[in-house]
Scaffold this active site. Structure first.
Site, PDB file in Angstrom:
ATOM      1  N   LYS A 121     -33.586  64.144  57.511  1.00 25.09           N
ATOM      2  CA  LYS A 121     -33.158  63.217  58.558  1.00 25.09           C
ATOM      3  C   LYS A 121     -31.648  63.300  58.693  1.00 25.09           C
ATOM      4  CE  LYS A 121     -33.542  58.400  60.073  1.00 25.09           C
ATOM      5  NZ  LYS A 121     -34.108  57.064  59.773  1.00 25.09           N
ATOM      6  N   ASP A 226     -36.488  45.936  61.694  1.00 24.55           N
ATOM      7  CA  ASP A 226     -36.998  46.809  62.763  1.00 24.55           C
ATOM      8  C   ASP A 226     -38.423  47.232  62.431  1.00 24.55           C
ATOM      9  OD1 ASP A 226     -36.954  48.135  65.161  1.00 24.55           O
ATOM     10  OD2 ASP A 226     -35.909  49.909  64.398  1.00 24.55           O
TER      11      ASP A 226
END
Length: 435
Positions: A121, A226
């Site tokens: 990532k 989130d």
């Protein structure tokens, strides 16, 4: 910007040496001067400028000559530095296809020497879809200046720390392998994002599992902030895995209740809309939630039972830092030790002295004017030596501040006129001309 790793095989040690020199210069410069890059890289026979030309061709650097001749790293150059470090560490040997794109990151497949596939990532804060980082995240603390590469590095460090801690406490998260700069390498989750799933064999079981993860994280002192269908992975066996952690905050955050309720509400709404789970509407007007059920109880933030060993304390999560905890415990212990032994009249004197000190520090002129009046009450202050010592320091600071303001700020050009000559010289010349 597309990540083309084929260029890596054509870059030499000098190329990476110059890239590292630009990275080091960006600690104190938004655009690093060419002379500084040459001094840091220390290549022989002026080879730095030849290397800079090669790096510009591959778009690893950006040239800026608006104010002075200088360079800055691009995200592609920052990617190459992180990937080169990971390869040197033996974390992986090859980079594969891109498997995910987010508002603040790109995800690629990487392969190890033994053939194991991992996920890499790369954080890319500063995109058009996510530029309000300073108002939405507290990476900068009290700093006002920043660049996007530095913010991406802070986000990667936060995510790696949270992922590692959650894994150690038994949460279903990817295995955190390594982190460098804005790059995080983790195990590849074999599954699909929940938003892509149309049917589930046991939607009720999956719903309870996901809801339990939110409550369990809050019990350990963390809130995801989130937690929705885009950041929940599910495999063919309906095993749940959480992803995306850089925005996590502490339960002591001032907006913790709002974030917790928002995560829970996202889960309720998604399962009701996608899998037609029946939830009765809550008739209580005093409750802010829109969805409730008799069978499935809506988790309340106020009812969360805190367990020992908070993760937010260990990781210094947003809203709760280790320094705040130490200060709180130290002040609390002092209050408990001195609360029962201090007389009431001394409490009043100390409180009055503290208030006066804070007020006088903001207004030193008033402090200097009151310094003479305090001599009359010295007999009363002898009983409290701590207060007397504090007031003596106040007098010294007031005298120093008063003396500092009376200093004249004259300079050499203070008496110069427009023509560059002093007023004294011009006066002498006028007298000589009259003679």
């Amino acid at each position: 910007m597309k990540l083309d790793v084929d260029v890596l095989r054509y870059l030499s040690k000098d190329d990476f040496r110059v890239l590292t020199a630009v990275e080091m210069g960006m600690r104190n410069h938004e655009v690093v001067p060419s002379e500084l890059i040459d001094r840091i890289a220390c290549l022989k026979h002026g080879g730095t400028y030849k290397v800079l030309k090669n790096l510009l061709k591959h778009k690893l650097l950006h040239h800026d000559s608006s104010k002075y001749d200088g360079f800055r790293l691009t995200y592609l150059g920052y990617d190459f530095l992180a990937i080169k470090t990971m390869v040197n560490r033996g974390i992986f040997t090859g980079v594969g296809r891109q498997i995910g794109v987010g508002k603040e990151s790109d995800i690629f497949e990487v392969v190890k020497e033994d053939g194991t596939v991992l996920a890499m990532k790369l954080h890319r804060l500063g995109r058009v879809s996510f530029r309000a980082v300073k108002s939405k995240r507290d990476y900068l603390r009290h700093r006002s200046s920043y660049n996007w590469l530095y913010l991406s590095r802070l986000a990667a460090l936060k995510e790696f720390a949270f992922m590692k801690a959650l894994e150690e406490h038994g949460f279903p998260v990817p295995n955190a392998v390594d982190c460098n700069r804005h790059c995080v390498v983790m195990s590849l989750v074999r599954g699909y994002p929940l938003v892509q799933v149309k049917q589930l064999q046991n939607p009720g079981t999956a719903f309870e599992t996901i809801l339990g993860l939110v409550v369990r994280m809050a019990e350990h002192g963390l809130i995801h902030c989130d937690f929705n269908e885009f950041n929940i992975m599910i495999d063919d066996d309906e095993k749940i895995t959480m992803i995306d952690f850089p925005q996590m905050v502490s339960v002591s955050h001032r907006n913790a209740k709002m974030y917790f309720d928002r995560d829970v509400e996202c889960i309720f709404k998604f399962f009701k809309k996608r899998f037609n789970l029946s939830f009765e509407e809550n008739e209580d007007e005093s409750d802010d939630s829109e969805i409730d059920s008799d069978e499935v109880c809506w988790p309340r933030f106020s009812e969360i039972k805190k367990v020992s060993g908070f993760l937010d304390k260990e990781l210094a999560a947003s809203g709760f830092t280790g320094k705040d905890q130490e200060d709180f415990e130290r002040n609390n212990n002092l209050y408990l030790q001195e609360g029962d032994n201090t007389p009431e009249h001394e409490h009043g004197q100390i409180e009055h002295g503290v208030v006066e000190e804070d007020r006088l520090e903001d207004n030193p002129e008033e402090e200097s004017s009151q310094a003479g009046c305090e001599h009359d009450s010295e007999a009363e202050q002898v009983e409290n030596p701590e207060l007397t010592k504090r007031l003596s320091k106040q007098r010294q600071r007031a005298i120093q501040a008063a003396r500092g303001r009376k200093k004249s700020s004259t300079s050499r050009t203070m008496y110069s006129d427009k023509g560059g000559r002093s007023s004294y010289k011009s006066k002498i010349q006028k007298q000589m001309s009259s003679w």
